[in-house]
Structures are given as C-alpha cells and as structure tokens.
Design a protein around this motif. Sequence first.
Motif, PDB file in Angstrom:
ATOM      1  N   LEU A   1       1.161  -8.150   1.739  1.00 23.32           N
ATOM      2  CA  LEU A   1      -0.218  -7.683   1.536  1.00 23.32           C
ATOM      3  C   LEU A   1      -0.564  -7.487   0.056  1.00 23.32           C
ATOM      4  O   LEU A   1      -1.604  -7.977  -0.381  1.00 23.32           O
ATOM      5  N   PRO A   2       0.277  -6.784  -0.721  1.00 22.19           N
ATOM      6  CA  PRO A   2      -0.057  -6.651  -2.147  1.00 22.19           C
ATOM      7  C   PRO A   2      -0.178  -7.997  -2.837  1.00 22.19           C
ATOM      8  O   PRO A   2      -1.079  -8.192  -3.672  1.00 22.19           O
TER       9      PRO A   2
ATOM     10  N   LEU B   1      -4.447  -1.273   2.580  1.00 24.79           N
ATOM     11  CA  LEU B   1      -3.091  -1.060   2.104  1.00 24.79           C
ATOM     12  C   LEU B   1      -2.896   0.398   1.700  1.00 24.79           C
ATOM     13  O   LEU B   1      -1.805   0.971   1.883  1.00 24.79           O
TER      14      LEU B   1
ATOM     15  N   ASN C   1       1.442   1.605  14.419  1.00 25.56           N
ATOM     16  CA  ASN C   1       1.211   0.623  15.473  1.00 25.56           C
ATOM     17  C   ASN C   1       0.259   1.120  16.550  1.00 25.56           C
ATOM     18  O   ASN C   1      -0.523   0.358  17.093  1.00 25.56           O
TER      19      ASN C   1
ATOM     20  N   ALA D   1      -4.843   6.542  -1.516  1.00 24.37           N
ATOM     21  CA  ALA D   1      -3.410   6.325  -1.349  1.00 24.37           C
ATOM     22  C   ALA D   1      -2.608   7.472  -1.957  1.00 24.37           C
ATOM     23  O   ALA D   1      -1.568   7.866  -1.440  1.00 24.37           O
TER      24      ALA D   1
ATOM     25  N   GLY E   1      -1.509   2.888   4.038  1.00 22.35           N
ATOM     26  CA  GLY E   1      -0.126   2.721   4.438  1.00 22.35           C
ATOM     27  C   GLY E   1      -0.030   1.727   5.583  1.00 22.35           C
ATOM     28  O   GLY E   1      -0.858   1.720   6.493  1.00 22.35           O
ATOM     29  N   VAL E   2       0.976   0.863   5.512  1.00 19.89           N
ATOM     30  CA  VAL E   2       1.154  -0.140   6.556  1.00 19.89           C
ATOM     31  C   VAL E   2       2.229   0.372   7.510  1.00 19.89           C
ATOM     32  O   VAL E   2       3.135   1.073   7.112  1.00 19.89           O
ATOM     33  N   GLY E   3       2.112   0.018   8.786  1.00 19.14           N
ATOM     34  CA  GLY E   3       3.214   0.350   9.686  1.00 19.14           C
ATOM     35  C   GLY E   3       2.833   1.138  10.908  1.00 19.14           C
ATOM     36  O   GLY E   3       3.607   1.230  11.849  1.00 19.14           O
TER      37      GLY E   3
ATOM     38  N   MET F   1       5.307  -7.477   5.844  1.00 14.16           N
ATOM     39  CA  MET F   1       3.892  -7.176   5.591  1.00 14.16           C
ATOM     40  C   MET F   1       3.720  -6.358   4.324  1.00 14.16           C
ATOM     41  O   MET F   1       2.790  -6.592   3.548  1.00 14.16           O
ATOM     42  N   THR F   2       4.594  -5.392   4.105  1.00  8.38           N
ATOM     43  CA  THR F   2       4.434  -4.504   2.944  1.00  8.38           C
ATOM     44  C   THR F   2       4.555  -5.269   1.643  1.00  8.38           C
ATOM     45  O   THR F   2       3.984  -4.870   0.641  1.00  8.38           O
ATOM     46  N   VAL F   3       5.297  -6.372   1.645  1.00  7.22           N
ATOM     47  CA  VAL F   3       5.404  -7.174   0.427  1.00  7.22           C
ATOM     48  C   VAL F   3       4.269  -8.192   0.366  1.00  7.22           C
ATOM     49  O   VAL F   3       3.707  -8.443  -0.694  1.00  7.22           O
TER      50      VAL F   3
END
Lengths: 492, 101
Positions: free
Chosen positions: B5-6, B45, B52, A179, B48-50, B1-3
């Motif tokens: 997943l963690p 994660l 498509n 990351a 990076g998420v997002g 999703m970004t909140v």
Amino acid sequence: MNLAIVPVILPLSTGAACAAVESERARRWISLTGALGTLGAAAWLVWAVRGGNVVVLRAGGWPAPYGITFAVDGLGALMCGISSYVATVTLWFGMREAASRYHRYWHAGWHLLLGGMNGAFLTGDLFNLYVFFEILLIASYFLLTLGTSREQAREAFTYVALNLVASTLFLVAVGLLYAATGTVNMADLARRLPSAPSALVRGGVVLLATAFGLKAAIFPLYFWLPHAYAIPPGSVAAYFGGMLTKVGVYALYRLFTTLAPLGRPDPLWLFVASGTMVFGVLGALAQEEIRRILSFHIISQIGYMILGLALGTREGLAAGLFYVLHHIGVKTALLLASGTVERTWGTGRLSLLSGLGSAQPALGVLFFIPALSLAGIPPLSGFWGKVALLVAGADAYAERPGLWIPLALGTSVLVSLLTLASMVKIFTQAFWGPAPRRRRAAPELLLPVAAMAALTVVWGLGGRWLWELTWSAAGQLLDRGSYLDAVLGGSR
Amino acid sequence: MTVLLPLFVGSLFGAGTWLLLGRSIVRQIIGIALISHGANLMILLAGGVGGNSAPILGNPPPLADPLPQALILTAIVIGFGVLAFLLALGYRMHAYEEEEP
C-alpha cells in the motif's frame, strides 16, 4: 439557546433557496434577508464568547472526540462576525453593480462561500475544516469563472489547480495526524499531539502549514494571488480580497496556537512574515492598475498578520488579530472603491485615469481614508494595529533578545513607508489633476464603500473595545486548558 | 499489503506530480486526480491495515477502523465534484483555443 451553527446553516439554506427561486426580485430579497440573519447570528456569537467563554455545539449530542463538534472561541467568533459583515456589504454592492445579473446562480455562490467560511471559522474538527474549505473553494471557483474570457479561464485554471494541490496536502496531513493520534477533533488532537510519534506529527504540521500558507498567500507561496484577483467583477474581488486569504490566516492561527503552539518568537515565521511584507509591497510598487496594486498589498499585509502570530505572545496574537480585522475592513473598502472606479470610468489603469477626486470628491474621500489607514496614519485603525505589533515585538525582544525580532519590526516600518508611497502613486495619478470626463459614480455604489470605510474610522477612534475583544481572544488561544475542558467536557 | 500500500500511495503521488508538471491541460487534470486518489489511499493506510471484521459489538477482533473509510468517502465525493468542475473549465479553455487560433 445555542446559535453556533446558524451562521453556517443559514447561508447554505439561503444559497439553496436562491438557486431554486425563479424571480430575480424574490432572489434578491431572500439573499439580503439571509445575509442579515447570518450577520445577526454572528453578532450574537461575538457577544456570547466575550470574557473567555467557549460556545460548544455537539452534533446529535455525541460526546466530543466521537461526534462532530462546533467549538466557538473568541478568534472564531470575531472572524465569523467580520466575514458576515463583509459578505452583506459586498452583496449589497454587487446587486447595485449589476454583477448579479451575470448569472442566475450568482447569489447561491455568494452564500455558499459565506457558509463555507463561517463553517471553517466555527468548527472544532480538523476534517470538518477540510470539508468547509472545499465548500468555500468550490464556491470561489464558481464566482471566479462567471462570465470568463479566454485569458481569465487560464488564470482561473491555475488558481483551481493550485488550491486542489493545497487541499490534497491538507488531506494527507489529516491522514498523518490521524495515524499519529487516532483522532481528528482539534481539542483531542491538542491533548494527544505531545505524546504522539514526533515524525508523523512534524510531517503533518509542516503539510498543514504549507496548505494553509498557500491559501493565505504567505511568502514564498503568494504568486497565484494577484492573477486570480484581477479576474472577477469588483464586488467579487472585494469579497475575495477581504476574506478569502484570511481563512488561511485564521487556519494558521488555529494551527500554531491550539494544535501546535509556538509559545515564543519563532525565527522561521518571523522570516516568512518579513518576506511576505517585502515581496508584496515591491510587487505593488511595480504595478500600473489600481486593482493589481491593491492585490499585491493584500500579500504584504498578510505579512503583518503572520508577524503577530510569529511572536507567539499574548500581545503579539492580540495585535495580529486586531490587524486581521482592521485589514479586512480596509481592503474590502479599497477594492469596492476600485470596483466603483472600474464600473464608472471603465478602466482601472492609472495612465488612463485622472481627476477622479475633483470629478467626485466623495469617492476621493472614501478612497483616501482606507488608503491612509492601510499605510498606518493615525488616528485610523491601521496605525493602532501597527503600534500594537511594534509594542508586542519590543516586549517579546525584551524577554528573549535575538536578531530576528528587530529585523522583522524594522521591515514592517519600512514596508509601511513603501505602502504609503504606492498609495500616493494611485492618488496622484488617478485622483488628482483636472477631470477630463465629467462622469460620476452612482451614490448607491458609494454607500457600501462608506459602510466598509466606516469600520476603520470607528476602530481607529474607538479602538479600545476592539482591542479588548482581540485581547480576550488571544488570551483564550494561549489558555488551551479551558478550550479543551469546554470541548471535551467530562471525558478529559 | 502493509508493504504494497505505501508503495502504491507513493507511485500515485509520483505519477500525479509528473503529469501535473506537463503542459497539456488534460494531463494536468489527470495528474490532480491521481494525487487526490493517492491522498485517499494514504488515509486508509493511516487507520492501520489488518482489521478483518466489521466494528460491531460482538465481532471477533481484529476490527477494521471505520473512521478512515468515512473520511475517504467524503473526500472522494468532494474530489469527484471538483474534478468535474475542472474538466468543465478545461473544456471551456479548449473551446476558446478552437475559437480564436
């Protein structure tokens, strides 16, 4: 010709062949041939990287940060060479000890472990390191649980569970570093880490150090080791005791030189090194069985190796690496000798043994030489390893005075004396005195012990050339530029 | 999703650790499985998420990062194998317990 992958591929193929072949006789021949071939390839690697070369193998010809890379420098080649030697000798011993008759897949497990270790030493990719760790760990679980009883299954379960947690921490660390930098190639990581977000990098490095430290059995993560190593037959215990923790030590060396270099004496690691030395040797003094004493000694000796790393200088790293190589030879010889005792006299308890030395002087000598070397008596290799560490420590202190270096060095001297005391304990109780039972170990069990014990004599009397190899390897570790150039090539 | 997943990773690690600290072997094994899945999700994660669309030349951005998925695939296979071994070992311990009470 690039043989960098042969010490990995050959044992894995030999292991598969051993699992497939029906006849025990054919299996033994395949097994020994494979081990010798691996040893030959590893020797070639040691020869190829002398003088500061880095042998790089790019899988499929893909350029470095994108493809899977094998990068062999002095550290990796030396570790690969010693692991192949230890595997060959303990395999030979195990076939004589008849441990191989325990199970059809014994040889397969042996070679999988060797292939996994060599892969871990030679790879230049952090995720590949994880994969090879898992290969060697699965093989070690298998060898550890062969022919278990009830108590042994429980000890093995603890070992497996602990290593799984450590592996998971390793995986999380890989995720954090990915990351932060977007790469898992070690050379590329080394290049990008300084400019990466420091919170992620710190978290990743701490998790990696914890995972490797657990595998290397450093203070305070050493508690699992003596239990696990008391379970298996002598040959497996010798193989594990010699090599398995050193994979963790190797990974720590790699982490704190190539990836996140210390560069100067580090108080935290000096403290960890002192703690490892002291607690290991205190545990050893309290034990009443030969193999348990030797298992606790593994812990205390790991402290010396970490001391070399903690100094962070070229002298320190070279001395630490010298100590790693010396200790692998000595510890394997001692554990093989204790395996011989257990096999021949049926027990390793000091109170039940006496007069082994007069019953069989050859075994006495073969135990005595590595025992003295472990305690650091000249002119054996342990003495030169300790002297090199002390000199390196004194030099580091002259450059950067501080309280921690003299404390750690003092501890190392004190621990040497305590090591000698516990060796004397084994010697007076098991080897001295009249021999009640006229039983003798088979000479074919003694030959492998002699083959391992010979290392410490050779490295003691002719320590110069080994020192030159480790000195050049330490220089390579600190000179990261040439490693990055060799791996990344034009894309740097 | 970004909140989410963690939070999900955290709860997997938390539940896994809690189970691992119990006395029962089965609970410990399930705990280890949960922790290793938490680690896998964490790597996903990390990429990076997002993204498509698939990372193929010509597809419109944002592209998904393929490397974490390759890493997770490997980690899942390894985790599966080790879990199978652990279950077998746990079964053998159970068999010993039955044998000699």
